[in-house]
Design an enzyme around this catalytic site. Structure first.
Site, PDB file in Angstrom:
ATOM      1  N   LYS A 124     -25.270  20.061  12.858  1.00 18.72           N
ATOM      2  CA  LYS A 124     -24.279  19.492  12.147  1.00 18.72           C
ATOM      3  C   LYS A 124     -24.823  18.946  10.819  1.00 18.72           C
ATOM      4  O   LYS A 124     -23.948  18.990   9.581  1.00 18.72           O
ATOM      5  CB  LYS A 124     -24.039  18.661  12.638  1.00 18.72           C
ATOM      6  CG  LYS A 124     -22.804  17.151  12.199  1.00 18.72           C
ATOM      7  CD  LYS A 124     -21.877  15.987  12.794  1.00 18.72           C
ATOM      8  CE  LYS A 124     -20.832  15.652  12.353  1.00 18.72           C
ATOM      9  NZ  LYS A 124     -20.345  14.311  13.191  1.00 18.72           N
ATOM     10  N   MET A 126      -7.387  43.308  44.221  1.00 19.49           N
ATOM     11  CA  MET A 126      -8.152  44.714  44.755  1.00 19.49           C
ATOM     12  C   MET A 126     -10.064  43.682  45.653  1.00 19.49           C
ATOM     13  O   MET A 126      -9.556  44.162  46.195  1.00 19.49           O
ATOM     14  CB  MET A 126      -9.445  44.355  43.455  1.00 19.49           C
ATOM     15  CG  MET A 126     -10.279  45.364  43.179  1.00 19.49           C
ATOM     16  SD  MET A 126      -9.794  46.661  44.217  1.00 19.49           S
ATOM     17  CE  MET A 126      -9.415  47.519  42.051  1.00 19.49           C
ATOM     18  N   PHE A 161     -25.691  13.847  22.960  1.00 21.36           N
ATOM     19  CA  PHE A 161     -23.657  14.069  23.095  1.00 21.36           C
ATOM     20  C   PHE A 161     -23.415  15.127  22.733  1.00 21.36           C
ATOM     21  O   PHE A 161     -23.786  15.492  21.754  1.00 21.36           O
ATOM     22  CB  PHE A 161     -22.741  12.850  22.631  1.00 21.36           C
ATOM     23  CG  PHE A 161     -21.296  12.947  23.185  1.00 21.36           C
ATOM     24  CD1 PHE A 161     -21.317  13.082  24.185  1.00 21.36           C
ATOM     25  CD2 PHE A 161     -20.566  13.364  22.284  1.00 21.36           C
ATOM     26  CE1 PHE A 161     -19.797  13.357  24.332  1.00 21.36           C
ATOM     27  CE2 PHE A 161     -19.172  14.080  22.083  1.00 21.36           C
ATOM     28  CZ  PHE A 161     -18.750  13.184  24.049  1.00 21.36           C
ATOM     29  N   GLN A 162     -22.596  16.070  23.861  1.00 18.23           N
ATOM     30  CA  GLN A 162     -22.270  17.679  23.887  1.00 18.23           C
ATOM     31  C   GLN A 162     -23.615  17.724  23.020  1.00 18.23           C
ATOM     32  O   GLN A 162     -22.817  18.877  22.063  1.00 18.23           O
ATOM     33  CB  GLN A 162     -21.297  17.529  22.499  1.00 18.23           C
ATOM     34  CG  GLN A 162     -20.012  16.384  23.095  1.00 18.23           C
ATOM     35  CD  GLN A 162     -18.717  17.154  22.836  1.00 18.23           C
ATOM     36  OE1 GLN A 162     -18.700  17.263  21.923  1.00 18.23           O
ATOM     37  NE2 GLN A 162     -17.738  17.608  22.939  1.00 18.23           N
ATOM     38  N   GLU A 168     -12.143  27.486  24.583  1.00 17.78           N
ATOM     39  CA  GLU A 168     -13.330  28.353  23.691  1.00 17.78           C
ATOM     40  C   GLU A 168     -13.154  29.471  24.299  1.00 17.78           C
ATOM     41  O   GLU A 168     -13.243  30.172  23.440  1.00 17.78           O
ATOM     42  CB  GLU A 168     -14.797  27.646  23.555  1.00 17.78           C
ATOM     43  CG  GLU A 168     -14.265  26.164  22.626  1.00 17.78           C
ATOM     44  CD  GLU A 168     -14.223  24.994  23.555  1.00 17.78           C
ATOM     45  OE1 GLU A 168     -13.582  25.073  24.963  1.00 17.78           O
ATOM     46  OE2 GLU A 168     -14.225  24.011  22.574  1.00 17.78           O
TER      47      GLU A 168
END
Lengths: 163, 566
Positions: free
Chosen positions: B163, B479, B113-114, B50
């Site tokens: 949802k 760096m 969940f999630q 993502e």
């Protein structure tokens, strides 16, 4: 320097956390913060008491203005203003202290709003300094509980903050 | 007719003319994906992580001037993975709309969940965010999201869609416009302030024009170029602003800042009138503000965001407004004015600048037996005729790309300037290529950065994105290594990149072309061969000098004229 900043913001879930989050994220001080809906239920009015140099206060007002939920921002210190805070104090009030407590409340123009045979609950409004002075005037051990709202502020005279 | 929330989201995207959605499906967005599946106006690009979805949408937004980028991720880990991408876009003011799935409203707060508090987690790194609890609010919220993202100082906006909201039905109406009492970005600058600015410009003896990402974001490059050329003033761009003024023009002094050119930094420090446009005087640009105050100068600052003005540096003439609007007004005034800046003074100033320029601060050892990274970028510039879209990751390679690739056009240089996000380059290149389907797109990276989003090689294969990856492989976090050499007594704590993969085989296993280049003599040939392969992604693994450092360098806390020079 201490500043009172007044805001009108959308009365929406999360608006308060956007303001408080801004202060913590940018390391600004919050001395107190009070918020409630206005006569227009879609708007909340918030009073934030903060401290900072002129540069910091300028940034605070700019950053607050940048928040999408914030409709208006005013630094009340830019003009004459009035501030008030409400405090509720529960004190020990038994025996010889009972009369003394009543007298203290009267002197500070407080009101006793709840009574038991051992305690008084006193309601007091005023500036933060006045509330501090009241507490200092009491015997430390006689204070059972205090709760303060933080300051609310409003401009004097014709100064009006509204949409 | 009533539509479901999921149908509404897709219809809104269509109404906004969204070409691509970068995303990754999951439980909370199944209905949204179902609707995407049923249509073909909005194309979905399936990334492999993502973070890359948001970087790709970001690269897409930066590489064209028409519309914001759009990403779609699921709830919980989908969102937390996206946060780095969102914060990257926020720091660089990139217009994005990120649609995130959320658990059903009754489950919010139940540790479902999630589930994660998307609005809470993203709040400090978005321009604004919304949780849509009622399907009736969905269309107008998405309209607001696009409006907020792309107006004023742009930025990412998150729309969290539970949802059950994606299943619920309502009448669909997409508003043409939207107005918000709490959000009214300014455009026009204050006329009196612009007049003052014009006066200061006309009185300048040692002028300097310093511009940042705001000029690019507001598509004001042409106006800026006109202004600079009309005045004959020196001009510098920040890392975010490269390409706003043609880098090949003699009035251009190169990039300024921590790794800016000697001439740009010296001119910044010693000018008497500074015109700052769409830039924010950040710590990597002017170094220590106290040191900056050592010399007196008048500063004019044009910016759309009032909070960017007088934040780090006090300015004399603040102008809040949209850069092109303000520049147009300024140009009008200057053209109408009978006065002209003092040409004799300007000539003397240019003589001084040319002296600084002759210091040749970007020189490096061209006879070295190992590949110098600067050489690779110089050659890449020649071979692509300066016309590529170049994305980069973060570190030494980023600075060398900024120094050695001369950007003559805006939106060609795409990097994470504010947040400094390693892993940005490859997914951003995917977005840039999709925004410009025929263009040459190169990703300049290092062996450390590229591994932070290497999985996107798979996405590139799936969608035939023939990006040219220029991997400057010095086996170090270059760096970090440089700072350890300069400031930590050569103690190279964890900056060595051990156990590196064989990048050639890696590229091949993803179905791409891999090349390993170890000798300076092979650099040019390899680049020519790679860039000639128009239809293939080519991973060029350049084995470069391990100890090369980026110069000039202003050490942290130092001032603009305190550069370490080679």
């Amino acid at each position: 320097m201490r500043h009172i900043i007044s805001l009108l913001l959308e009365n929406e879930a999360g608006a308060l956390s956007r303001v408080s989050g801004l202060f913590s994220a940018r390391g600004y001080n919050i001395e107190s913060l009070s918020v409630a809906p206005t006569e227009d239920a879609t708007l909340s009015r918030m009073t934030v008491v903060t401290t900072g140099s002129d540069d910091v206060i300028e940034q605070i007002t700019k950053q607050l203005n940048k928040l999408i939920d914030v409709v208006k921002v005013v630094d009340l210190n830019e003009g004459e203003h009035i501030e008030r805070e409400l405090m509720l104090v529960k004190v020990r009030a038994s025996g010889k202290d009972r009369e003394e407590m009543k007298r203290m409340a009267d002197i500070f123009r407080g009101r006793i709003i709840d009574v038991t045979d051992k305690t008084y609950t006193i309601e007091l409004t005023g500036t933060g300094e006045k509330l501090d002075a009241f507490l200092q005037g009491l015997e430390r051990s006689s204070i059972l509980e205090t709760v303060r709202t933080g300051a609310s502020g409003i401009g004097r005279g014709e100064r009006i903050l509204r949409v | 007719m009533e539509l479901t929330g999921a149908e509404i989201v897709v219809r809104c995207l269509q109404e906004e003319g969204v070409e691509y959605v970068f995303g990754y499906p999951g439980g909370a967005v199944l209905y949204l994906y179902d609707e995407l599946f049923k249509q073909d106006k909005v194309k979905h690009i399936l990334v492999r992580h993502e973070q890359a979805a948001v970087h790709a949408a970001d690269g897409y937004a930066r590489a064209q001037d028409r519309k914001p980028g759009v990403a779609l991720v699921t709830s919980g880990p989908g969102v937390t993975n996206a946060v780095t991408g969102i914060a990257t876009a926020h720091m660089d003011s990139i217009p994005l709309v990120i649609i995130t799935g959320q658990v059903p409203t009754p489950a919010i707060g139940q540790d479902a969940f999630q589930e994660c508090d998307t609005v809470g987690i993203t709040r400090p790194c978005v321009k604004h965010n919304f949780l849509v609890k009622d399907v009736k609010d969905l269309a107008v919220t998405i309209k607001k999201a696009f409006y907020i993202a792309s107006t004023g100082r742009p930025g990412p906006v998150v729309v969290d869609v539970p949802k059950d909201v994606s299943i619920a039905k309502t009448e669909f109406h997409y508003p043409e416009t939207v107005s918000m009492r709490s959000y009214n970005p300014v455009t026009k600058g204050h006329a009196g302030q612009i007049k003052k600015a014009a006066q200061l410009i006309l009185e300048a003896k040692r002028p300097m024009i310093y511009t940042g990402g705001g000029v690019i974001l507001s598509n004001a490059s042409a106006l800026l170029t006109e202004l600079v050329r009309m005045l004959g003033f020196p001009c510098t761009n920040t890392l975010m602003g490269l390409g706003a003024y043609p880098a090949t023009d003699p009035l251009f002094l190169g990039m300024l800042g921590m790794h800016g050119t000697y001439e740009a930094n010296m001119a910044m420090q010693h000018c008497d009138v500074l015109l700052a446009v769409g830039a924010r005087f950040d710590d990597r640009v002017i170094g220590n503000p106290k040191h900056f105050y050592n010399e007196e100068r008048k500063i004019i600052h044009i910016d759309i965001d009032p909070s960017s003005i007088s934040k780090r540096v006090k300015v004399d003439v603040p102008i809040v407004g949209n850069v092109p609007d303000v520049l147009e007004e300024l140009l009008k005034l200057l053209k109408a004015s009978k006065e002209k800046p003092d040409q004799q003074a300007l000539k003397t100033w240019w003589t001084q600048i040319e002296l600084w320029r002759s210091r040749d601060c970007l020189k490096y050892d061209r006879a070295a037996a190992v590949i110098k990274p600067q050489y690779v970028l110089e050659k890449m510039y020649e071979i692509t005729k300066g016309d590529a879209f170049v994305t980069s990751d973060v570190g030494q390679h980023q600075m060398w790309a900024a120094q050695f690739y001369k950007f003559d056009k805006p939106r060609r240089w795409i990097n994470s300037g504010g947040l400094g996000t390693m892993g940005f380059g490859l997914p951003a290149a995917m977005g840039a290529r999709l925004a410009n389907p025929k263009a040459t797109v190169a990703c300049v990276t290092g062996e450390a950065s590229i591994q932070m989003c290497i999985q996107e090689l798979s996405t590139c294969k799936q969608y035939h994105l023939p990006i040219k990856i220029v991997n400057l492989n010095n086996r170090y976090l270059g760096m970090v290594r440089q700072w350890q050499e300069f400031f930590h007594g050569n103690r190279y704590a964890e900056s060595y990149m051990d156990a590196l993969p064989d990048f050639v085989k890696l590229a091949e296993s993803y179905g791409h072309v891999g090349m390993r280049i170890e000798k300076p003599a092979d650099v040019e040939g390899a680049l020519k061969e790679a860039f000639a392969l128009k239809d293939r992604l080519v991973f060029m693994d350049f084995i470069t000098d391990q100890t090369e450092n980026v110069f000039p360098m202003i050490p942290g806390g130092k001032g603009l004229s305190e550069m370490i020079l080679v």
